[in-house]
Scaffold this motif. Structure first.
Motif, PDB file in Angstrom:
ATOM      1  N   LEU A 201      -8.208   2.306  -4.921  1.00 32.33           N
ATOM      2  CA  LEU A 201      -8.201   0.915  -5.369  1.00 32.33           C
ATOM      3  C   LEU A 201      -9.299   0.606  -6.380  1.00 32.33           C
ATOM      4  O   LEU A 201      -9.293  -0.458  -6.995  1.00 32.33           O
ATOM      5  CB  LEU A 201      -8.338  -0.019  -4.167  1.00 32.33           C
ATOM      6  CG  LEU A 201      -7.114  -0.112  -3.252  1.00 32.33           C
ATOM      7  CD1 LEU A 201      -7.384  -1.045  -2.089  1.00 32.33           C
ATOM      8  CD2 LEU A 201      -5.896  -0.588  -4.039  1.00 32.33           C
ATOM      9  N   SER A 202     -10.251   1.537  -6.558  1.00 28.03           N
ATOM     10  CA  SER A 202     -11.267   1.332  -7.593  1.00 28.03           C
ATOM     11  C   SER A 202     -10.734   1.686  -8.971  1.00 28.03           C
ATOM     12  O   SER A 202     -11.371   1.382  -9.981  1.00 28.03           O
ATOM     13  CB  SER A 202     -12.504   2.178  -7.280  1.00 28.03           C
ATOM     14  OG  SER A 202     -12.201   3.566  -7.380  1.00 28.03           O
ATOM     15  N   THR A 203      -9.547   2.340  -8.987  1.00 30.83           N
ATOM     16  CA  THR A 203      -8.970   2.757 -10.276  1.00 30.83           C
ATOM     17  C   THR A 203      -7.588   2.181 -10.530  1.00 30.83           C
ATOM     18  O   THR A 203      -7.184   2.033 -11.684  1.00 30.83           O
ATOM     19  CB  THR A 203      -8.873   4.291 -10.349  1.00 30.83           C
ATOM     20  OG1 THR A 203      -8.120   4.765  -9.219  1.00 30.83           O
ATOM     21  CG2 THR A 203     -10.252   4.926 -10.335  1.00 30.83           C
ATOM     22  N   VAL A 204      -6.848   1.868  -9.464  1.00 27.97           N
ATOM     23  CA  VAL A 204      -5.505   1.303  -9.638  1.00 27.97           C
ATOM     24  C   VAL A 204      -5.354   0.094  -8.733  1.00 27.97           C
ATOM     25  O   VAL A 204      -6.092  -0.068  -7.760  1.00 27.97           O
ATOM     26  CB  VAL A 204      -4.395   2.333  -9.307  1.00 27.97           C
ATOM     27  CG1 VAL A 204      -4.476   3.543 -10.213  1.00 27.97           C
ATOM     28  CG2 VAL A 204      -4.450   2.754  -7.853  1.00 27.97           C
ATOM     29  N   SER A 205      -4.392  -0.748  -9.024  1.00 28.45           N
ATOM     30  CA  SER A 205      -4.157  -1.930  -8.202  1.00 28.45           C
ATOM     31  C   SER A 205      -3.342  -1.564  -6.973  1.00 28.45           C
ATOM     32  O   SER A 205      -2.662  -0.541  -6.932  1.00 28.45           O
ATOM     33  CB  SER A 205      -3.418  -3.001  -9.011  1.00 28.45           C
ATOM     34  OG  SER A 205      -2.095  -2.555  -9.311  1.00 28.45           O
ATOM     35  N   ALA A 206      -3.406  -2.410  -5.957  1.00 31.24           N
ATOM     36  CA  ALA A 206      -2.605  -2.199  -4.754  1.00 31.24           C
ATOM     37  C   ALA A 206      -1.125  -2.221  -5.083  1.00 31.24           C
ATOM     38  O   ALA A 206      -0.324  -1.480  -4.496  1.00 31.24           O
ATOM     39  CB  ALA A 206      -2.929  -3.269  -3.712  1.00 31.24           C
ATOM     40  N   ARG A 207      -0.737  -3.069  -6.028  1.00 31.50           N
ATOM     41  CA  ARG A 207       0.671  -3.148  -6.422  1.00 31.50           C
ATOM     42  C   ARG A 207       1.135  -1.837  -7.036  1.00 31.50           C
ATOM     43  O   ARG A 207       2.224  -1.350  -6.740  1.00 31.50           O
ATOM     44  CB  ARG A 207       0.875  -4.302  -7.400  1.00 31.50           C
ATOM     45  CG  ARG A 207       2.305  -4.466  -7.878  1.00 31.50           C
ATOM     46  CD  ARG A 207       2.453  -5.712  -8.710  1.00 31.50           C
ATOM     47  NE  ARG A 207       2.135  -6.898  -7.915  1.00 31.50           N
ATOM     48  CZ  ARG A 207       2.056  -8.132  -8.423  1.00 31.50           C
ATOM     49  NH1 ARG A 207       2.252  -8.321  -9.719  1.00 31.50           N
ATOM     50  NH2 ARG A 207       1.788  -9.147  -7.638  1.00 31.50           N
ATOM     51  N   ALA A 208       0.314  -1.257  -7.891  1.00 30.61           N
ATOM     52  CA  ALA A 208       0.680   0.020  -8.508  1.00 30.61           C
ATOM     53  C   ALA A 208       0.737   1.135  -7.473  1.00 30.61           C
ATOM     54  O   ALA A 208       1.610   2.003  -7.515  1.00 30.61           O
ATOM     55  CB  ALA A 208      -0.321   0.378  -9.606  1.00 30.61           C
ATOM     56  N   LEU A 209      -0.191   1.091  -6.514  1.00 30.52           N
ATOM     57  CA  LEU A 209      -0.223   2.114  -5.470  1.00 30.52           C
ATOM     58  C   LEU A 209       1.035   2.050  -4.607  1.00 30.52           C
ATOM     59  O   LEU A 209       1.674   3.075  -4.328  1.00 30.52           O
ATOM     60  CB  LEU A 209      -1.470   1.916  -4.602  1.00 30.52           C
ATOM     61  CG  LEU A 209      -1.744   2.979  -3.530  1.00 30.52           C
ATOM     62  CD1 LEU A 209      -1.869   4.367  -4.144  1.00 30.52           C
ATOM     63  CD2 LEU A 209      -3.012   2.617  -2.753  1.00 30.52           C
ATOM     64  N   LEU A 210       1.413   0.839  -4.197  1.00 26.19           N
ATOM     65  CA  LEU A 210       2.623   0.677  -3.385  1.00 26.19           C
ATOM     66  C   LEU A 210       3.868   1.038  -4.175  1.00 26.19           C
ATOM     67  O   LEU A 210       4.757   1.737  -3.677  1.00 26.19           O
ATOM     68  CB  LEU A 210       2.717  -0.769  -2.887  1.00 26.19           C
ATOM     69  CG  LEU A 210       3.990  -1.124  -2.114  1.00 26.19           C
ATOM     70  CD1 LEU A 210       4.102  -0.295  -0.847  1.00 26.19           C
ATOM     71  CD2 LEU A 210       4.027  -2.620  -1.786  1.00 26.19           C
ATOM     72  N   THR A 211       3.947   0.578  -5.407  1.00 28.13           N
ATOM     73  CA  THR A 211       5.120   0.867  -6.241  1.00 28.13           C
ATOM     74  C   THR A 211       5.302   2.359  -6.451  1.00 28.13           C
ATOM     75  O   THR A 211       6.420   2.888  -6.380  1.00 28.13           O
ATOM     76  CB  THR A 211       4.998   0.162  -7.605  1.00 28.13           C
ATOM     77  OG1 THR A 211       4.789  -1.242  -7.412  1.00 28.13           O
ATOM     78  CG2 THR A 211       6.252   0.371  -8.447  1.00 28.13           C
ATOM     79  N   GLY A 212       4.187   3.070  -6.696  1.00 31.30           N
ATOM     80  CA  GLY A 212       4.273   4.512  -6.888  1.00 31.30           C
ATOM     81  C   GLY A 212       4.756   5.236  -5.646  1.00 31.30           C
ATOM     82  O   GLY A 212       5.572   6.160  -5.720  1.00 31.30           O
ATOM     83  N   LYS A 213       4.264   4.791  -4.484  1.00 23.19           N
ATOM     84  CA  LYS A 213       4.702   5.411  -3.232  1.00 23.19           C
ATOM     85  C   LYS A 213       6.195   5.190  -2.999  1.00 23.19           C
ATOM     86  O   LYS A 213       6.927   6.104  -2.618  1.00 23.19           O
ATOM     87  CB  LYS A 213       3.903   4.843  -2.051  1.00 23.19           C
ATOM     88  CG  LYS A 213       2.486   5.364  -1.943  1.00 23.19           C
ATOM     89  CD  LYS A 213       1.797   4.795  -0.717  1.00 23.19           C
ATOM     90  CE  LYS A 213       0.410   5.391  -0.550  1.00 23.19           C
ATOM     91  NZ  LYS A 213       0.454   6.848  -0.292  1.00 23.19           N
ATOM     92  N   VAL A 214       6.630   3.959  -3.202  1.00 19.91           N
ATOM     93  CA  VAL A 214       8.042   3.637  -2.974  1.00 19.91           C
ATOM     94  C   VAL A 214       8.932   4.397  -3.947  1.00 19.91           C
ATOM     95  O   VAL A 214       9.943   4.992  -3.545  1.00 19.91           O
ATOM     96  CB  VAL A 214       8.267   2.120  -3.092  1.00 19.91           C
ATOM     97  CG1 VAL A 214       9.762   1.795  -3.093  1.00 19.91           C
ATOM     98  CG2 VAL A 214       7.572   1.383  -1.959  1.00 19.91           C
ATOM     99  N   ILE A 215       8.564   4.409  -5.212  1.00 19.81           N
ATOM    100  CA  ILE A 215       9.394   5.093  -6.213  1.00 19.81           C
ATOM    101  C   ILE A 215       9.421   6.597  -5.970  1.00 19.81           C
ATOM    102  O   ILE A 215      10.485   7.230  -6.035  1.00 19.81           O
ATOM    103  CB  ILE A 215       8.879   4.777  -7.633  1.00 19.81           C
ATOM    104  CG1 ILE A 215       9.151   3.308  -7.980  1.00 19.81           C
ATOM    105  CG2 ILE A 215       9.545   5.701  -8.659  1.00 19.81           C
ATOM    106  CD1 ILE A 215       8.648   2.897  -9.346  1.00 19.81           C
ATOM    107  N   GLY A 216       8.260   7.180  -5.689  1.00 24.79           N
ATOM    108  CA  GLY A 216       8.210   8.623  -5.472  1.00 24.79           C
ATOM    109  C   GLY A 216       9.088   9.068  -4.320  1.00 24.79           C
ATOM    110  O   GLY A 216       9.892   9.999  -4.443  1.00 24.79           O
TER     111      GLY A 216
END
Length: 380
Positions: A201-216
């Motif tokens: 979270l110091s480098t990416v937003s929570a939204r990007a982290l969740l979106t990446g997990k879901v898409i992957g």
């Protein structure tokens, strides 16, 4: 001091060709996280073995269905007076005399015989064969010359085939959703428990982290479904079950489309609920509601696949539509516009689930210790 998830931005930086640092975009961060999820799963021996076993199980079920289907007993037919002489000497048929056409039809509808052989002077053999809901191929093949075949109920589907198709749609959706949903939940809790998420979270937003997990994970689940569909198609072609393949074609396509959207909805909910806890031991307690949303459609389609009312309701409820609507398409009970209406409802529900899931995930990710209450996760 850790950055608040709601305020975390996509701050990953890279150096351009001129040496200046630039901030990566949201899409680039999502791509990196999704790629990481895919790579980790593909390197997992457990994932590869389970996928291989599932593929073999699908192919084996198609092959065994063909083998057992071909090992049938001598077909029993009702011979109407006037046609008895033509078939009674045929050792490949078990002939049951019938006084007239009405009596023969009653035997057929009661399941006592597989077909009716009636006299027909205009036909090559002097007979015509009647089936109930599908052509009696075993009877036709037992005759030296193929007679005219007529169906009493041409729109009906064999109940055994309908059950197998319902079971197939149900088990594939259930297994894929549970397997990848559990994987997402474990990943979220592991990152939270080891505090790796604070670095992320110091480098990416929570939204990007969740979106990446879901898409992957969605890409992997979708790929698995496509592979299952391709393997099942190959099995049907190799075993000569082209008639069944033709009937399954459109329903399988709709299943893949509905599954892709439905899985994104479930994946977001699995990640959001898992973010409420900080220990792997607590995952089951918070993800149980989502698991039930996956299990209920599976059991409904198994036990009520022959009930048109239940299937009609299932085809419009978002959590069961990925199984219910393709099943109705296969049975031919859905109007041409119904899959599109159901898909629109599923899309709207998935968008709402992703929005709620992202809010819960963002508000709970940095809270460790005791379980975060649902209300607090939603309010922030």
């Amino acid at each position: 001091m850790h950055p608040e998830p709601a305020e975390a931005a996509t701050r990953t930086s890279t150096r351009s060709t001129s040496g200046e640092r630039r901030t990566q975009s949201f899409v680039e961060n999502v791509s990196l996280i999704a790629g990481r999820e895919i790579t980790m799963r593909l390197r997992s021996k457990a994932f590869l073995i389970s996928t291989g076993v599932l593929m073999l199980a699908v192919l084996a079920s198609v092959m065994l269905g063909s083998i057992f289907g071909s090992q049938s007993d001598v077909p029993k037919v009702a011979a109407v007076a006037g046609a008895t002489d033509v078939v009674e000497s045929n050792a490949a048929l078990d002939v049951v005399p019938a006084a007239d056409q009405d009596a023969a039809e009653q035997l057929l509808r009661d399941g006592d015989v597989e077909a009716i052989v009636a006299p027909a002077a205009s036909q090559p053999l002097g007979i015509v064969v009647f089936g109930l809901d599908q052509a009696p191929t075993s009877v036709v093949s037992a005759l030296s010359v193929t007679p005219t075949v007529e169906l009493l109920d041409p729109g009906a589907v064999d109940p055994t085939i309908a059950y197998l198709v319902a079971f197939g749609f149900g088990i594939v959706f259930f297994m894929s959703a549970i397997t990848f949903g559990t994987t997402i939940a474990q990943s979220v809790v592991e990152e939270k428990q080891t505090r790796v998420v604070e670095i992320l979270l110091s480098t990416v937003s929570a939204r990007a982290l969740l979106t990446g997990k879901v898409i992957g994970n969605s890409v992997l689940a979708f790929g698995q479904i496509v592979a299952i569909a391709a393997l099942a198609t190959l099995g049907l072609l190799l075993t000569g079950q082209r008639v069944l393949l033709g009937g399954l074609g459109s329903s399988v396509i709709w299943f893949v489309v509905f599954f892709a959207i439905g899985f994104v909805m479930l994946a977001a909910l699995f990640a959001a609920t898992a973010a409420l806890v900080s220990r792997a031991e607590d995952i089951g307690s918070v993800t149980t509601p989502v698991t039930m949303l996956v299990m209920i459609p599976y059991f409904l389609v198994i036990f009520f696949n022959s009930n048109p009312t239940v299937l009609a309701i299932m085809s419009y409820v978002p959590f069961s539509a990925p199984v219910g609507m393709p099943m109705r398409v296969f049975l031919g009970t859905a109007q041409w516009w119904e899959p599109f209406v159901s898909l629109a409802i599923l899309l709207a529900t998935a968008a709402l689930a992703v929005w709620i899931g992202e809010r819960m995930y963002r508000n709970s990710l940095l809270k460790t210790g005791s379980r975060v209450p649902w209300g607090e996760a939603l309010r922030g």
